[in-house]
Design an enzyme around this catalytic site. Sequence first.
Site, mmCIF file in Angstrom:
data_model
loop_
_atom_site.group_PDB
_atom_site.id
_atom_site.type_symbol
_atom_site.label_atom_id
_atom_site.label_comp_id
_atom_site.label_asym_id
_atom_site.label_seq_id
_atom_site.Cartn_x
_atom_site.Cartn_y
_atom_site.Cartn_z
ATOM 1 N N HIS A 119 2.894 -2.796 8.372
ATOM 2 C CA HIS A 119 4.469 -3.255 7.376
ATOM 3 C C HIS A 119 5.522 -2.421 8.251
ATOM 4 O O HIS A 119 6.304 -3.088 8.565
ATOM 5 C CB HIS A 119 4.976 -3.162 5.923
ATOM 6 N N ASP A 133 4.416 1.822 5.822
ATOM 7 C CA ASP A 133 3.869 1.490 5.806
ATOM 8 C C ASP A 133 2.477 0.721 6.454
ATOM 9 O O ASP A 133 3.113 0.022 7.101
ATOM 10 C CB ASP A 133 2.959 1.323 4.089
ATOM 11 N N HIS A 164 -0.664 -2.691 4.150
ATOM 12 C CA HIS A 164 0.598 -1.659 3.265
ATOM 13 C C HIS A 164 0.128 -1.286 2.162
ATOM 14 O O HIS A 164 -1.659 -0.842 2.144
ATOM 15 C CB HIS A 164 0.978 -2.791 2.105
ATOM 16 N N TYR A 165 0.516 0.095 2.483
ATOM 17 C CA TYR A 165 -0.300 1.147 1.430
ATOM 18 C C TYR A 165 0.662 0.914 -0.014
ATOM 19 O O TYR A 165 2.023 0.172 0.018
ATOM 20 C CB TYR A 165 -0.133 2.649 1.591
ATOM 21 N N THR A 166 0.210 1.472 -0.936
ATOM 22 C CA THR A 166 0.737 0.624 -2.681
ATOM 23 C C THR A 166 1.777 2.540 -3.153
ATOM 24 O O THR A 166 3.221 1.386 -4.249
ATOM 25 C CB THR A 166 -0.427 0.720 -3.132
ATOM 26 N N GLU A 182 -2.530 -5.029 0.674
ATOM 27 C CA GLU A 182 -2.487 -3.963 -0.038
ATOM 28 C C GLU A 182 -3.394 -2.620 -0.422
ATOM 29 O O GLU A 182 -4.421 -3.060 -1.147
ATOM 30 C CB GLU A 182 -1.247 -4.215 -1.222
#
Length: 269
Positions: free
Chosen positions: A163, A173, A50-52, A114
């Site tokens: 994701h 993401d 994921h990215y945040t 993440e």
Amino acid sequence: MQAAARPLRALACLAALAVLAGCASGPRYPIDTSHTAVSQNSRVRFVVLHYTTASTERSLSILTRGRVSSHYLVTDDAPARILQLVDENRSAWHAGDSAWHGRTWLNNSSIGIEIVNPGWERDAAGVLHWRTPYSPSQIEALTELLRGIVRRHGIAPGNIVAHSDIAPGRKLDPGPLFPWRALAQAGLGRWYDEAAAAERQARYQREGVPDVAWFQAQLARVGYAPSRHGQADEDTLRALKAFQLHYRPSDFDGAFDAESAAILESLPD
């Protein structure tokens, strides 16, 4: 009456002390862990990246105090840091409504990572843009982290996913700037045979692109969950766009084109 009650109280006290003494000395039926079964493996089958869309400080607050969580957070410091927020043997709440290779709701069977990155921004015309690449330090830290996870849990290359792969359309993401190809070249994740894809693309350009049912079957083969009725419905388009975002990030428009067909056919299970 009071004299008669004293022996009863004394007996009750003795019984309570006996119970406490039993608790203090340990369980009456201890668990013997000296035998280990050969037929077993990890419950963890997937790693989801994921990215945040938030800073390290804000991400840490959200992931430790909010309604979502992840097993690890890779910061954007220089050098990057790896923060473990949930034990790998416990479920983190990061995947949500998801599906991959026939499994659904992957929180209980996955490890979530993440990575601190702002994600996308929308321009005045409403078009999304990803402008912030992942730093070399973040990718180096992620590579080291993934090597350990894959070793501990026996994760298959095709089960290191985005994701966006497991929740097509709902999530984007880690986005088109994530270096999936480089990660696969490091032995982590899956990539396609580029030489074979080039040959197949030329053939499809000459002979025509397969039909929608073919795309649906191929997308299901590599892990996605499109509809299987031969119609280009929203489920199929979302799955195709997610596939393109992962394997052709320069153009993930959902077109049933020769290049997408060639990449799909050249991708291992």
